[in-house]
Design a protein around this motif. Structure first.
Motif, short mmCIF file in Angstrom:
data_model
loop_
_atom_site.label_atom_id
_atom_site.label_comp_id
_atom_site.label_asym_id
_atom_site.label_seq_id
_atom_site.Cartn_x
_atom_site.Cartn_y
_atom_site.Cartn_z
N ALA A 9 0.85 -1.19 0.00
CA ALA A 9 0.00 0.00 0.00
C ALA A 9 0.88 1.24 0.00
O ALA A 9 1.94 1.26 0.61
N LYS A 10 0.43 2.26 -0.71
CA LYS A 10 1.18 3.52 -0.78
C LYS A 10 0.30 4.65 -0.27
O LYS A 10 -0.89 4.70 -0.57
N LYS A 11 0.91 5.57 0.49
CA LYS A 11 0.20 6.73 1.00
C LYS A 11 0.53 7.96 0.17
O LYS A 11 1.68 8.15 -0.22
N TYR A 12 -0.47 8.77 -0.08
CA TYR A 12 -0.29 10.02 -0.81
C TYR A 12 -0.83 11.15 0.06
O TYR A 12 -1.95 11.11 0.53
N ARG A 13 0.00 12.17 0.30
CA ARG A 13 -0.36 13.32 1.13
C ARG A 13 -1.09 14.38 0.31
O ARG A 13 -1.00 14.39 -0.91
N LEU A 14 -1.77 15.27 1.00
CA LEU A 14 -2.45 16.38 0.34
C LEU A 14 -1.43 17.26 -0.38
O LEU A 14 -0.35 17.51 0.13
N SER A 15 -1.82 17.73 -1.54
CA SER A 15 -1.00 18.69 -2.27
C SER A 15 -1.29 20.08 -1.73
O SER A 15 -2.23 20.28 -0.95
N LEU A 16 -0.52 21.06 -2.13
CA LEU A 16 -0.76 22.44 -1.71
C LEU A 16 -2.14 22.89 -2.18
O LEU A 16 -2.88 23.51 -1.43
N LYS A 17 -2.52 22.52 -3.39
CA LYS A 17 -3.84 22.86 -3.92
C LYS A 17 -4.94 22.24 -3.06
O LYS A 17 -5.93 22.88 -2.74
N GLY A 18 -4.75 20.98 -2.67
CA GLY A 18 -5.74 20.31 -1.83
C GLY A 18 -5.85 20.96 -0.47
O GLY A 18 -6.95 21.12 0.08
N ALA A 19 -4.73 21.34 0.12
CA ALA A 19 -4.75 21.99 1.43
C ALA A 19 -5.47 23.33 1.34
O ALA A 19 -6.25 23.69 2.23
N LEU A 20 -5.24 24.07 0.27
CA LEU A 20 -5.92 25.36 0.11
C LEU A 20 -7.41 25.17 -0.13
O LEU A 20 -8.22 25.93 0.39
N ARG A 21 -7.78 24.14 -0.88
CA ARG A 21 -9.20 23.89 -1.14
C ARG A 21 -9.92 23.52 0.15
O ARG A 21 -11.00 24.01 0.43
N LEU A 22 -9.31 22.68 0.97
CA LEU A 22 -9.91 22.33 2.24
C LEU A 22 -9.92 23.51 3.20
O LEU A 22 -10.73 23.58 4.10
N SER A 23 -9.01 24.46 3.00
CA SER A 23 -8.93 25.63 3.87
C SER A 23 -9.87 26.74 3.45
O SER A 23 -9.98 27.75 4.16
N ALA A 24 -10.55 26.60 2.34
CA ALA A 24 -11.44 27.66 1.86
C ALA A 24 -12.50 28.02 2.89
O ALA A 24 -12.96 29.15 2.97
N TYR A 25 -12.89 27.06 3.70
CA TYR A 25 -13.88 27.30 4.74
C TYR A 25 -13.43 28.42 5.66
O TYR A 25 -14.23 29.24 6.10
#
Length: 148
Positions: A9-25
């Protein structure tokens, strides 16, 4: 490639774009909000962003948002590749559309009793390695039907 190497199994972390999208709140806060309430919630959110991951294995996908909730699904439950509609079109991202919704299981025992949420998509566009990297290759290996 040997069989044991394929089943890792391989883990993939959030990208900068993903972190910003989740931070939009957090962009919705105004001056009237109490600072003493905002700071702890903001710190909690930063931890969520830092410790979120998507794990890809031969069995399927496991999505974890900072040990707050966990979503697991098999490759057979993935219908197609589409877009998420999280917070409107501006923040939409590539997502795997599921045939049957899966339950997001909170890690907290009390939260498990109170709040369960069915998820119909798993957002992959927020993670490193999508759409042109190792994450995309791993998904293509296990679920080639979604790219047709």
């Amino acid at each position: 490639m040997n069989l044991s190497a394929q089943n890792v199994a391989k883990k993939y972390r959030l990208s900068l774009k993903g972190a910003l999208r989740l931070s939009a709140y957090w962009l919705r806060w105004d001056e009237n909000d109490v600072l003493i309430l905002v700071v702890p919630l903001l710190l909690q959110h930063i931890l969520k962003v830092l410790f979120s991951y998507l794990r890809v294995s031969a069995e399927g996908l496991e999505l974890c948002y900072a040990a707050e909730c966990q979503v697991m699904t098999s490759w057979q439950n993935i219908e197609r590749l589409g877009k998420s509609d999280f917070q409107g079109e501006y923040f939409s991202s590539d997502a795997l559309i599921l045939k049957k919704p899966v339950m997001a299981v909170p890690e907290n025992k009390l939260a498990r009793l109170i709040a369960r949420k069915a998820m119909e998509v798993i957002v992959v566009g927020d993670f490193k390695g999508w759409p042109d990297g190792e994450l995309a290759q791993s998904i293509r290996q296990y679920a080639p039907h979604i790219f047709e």
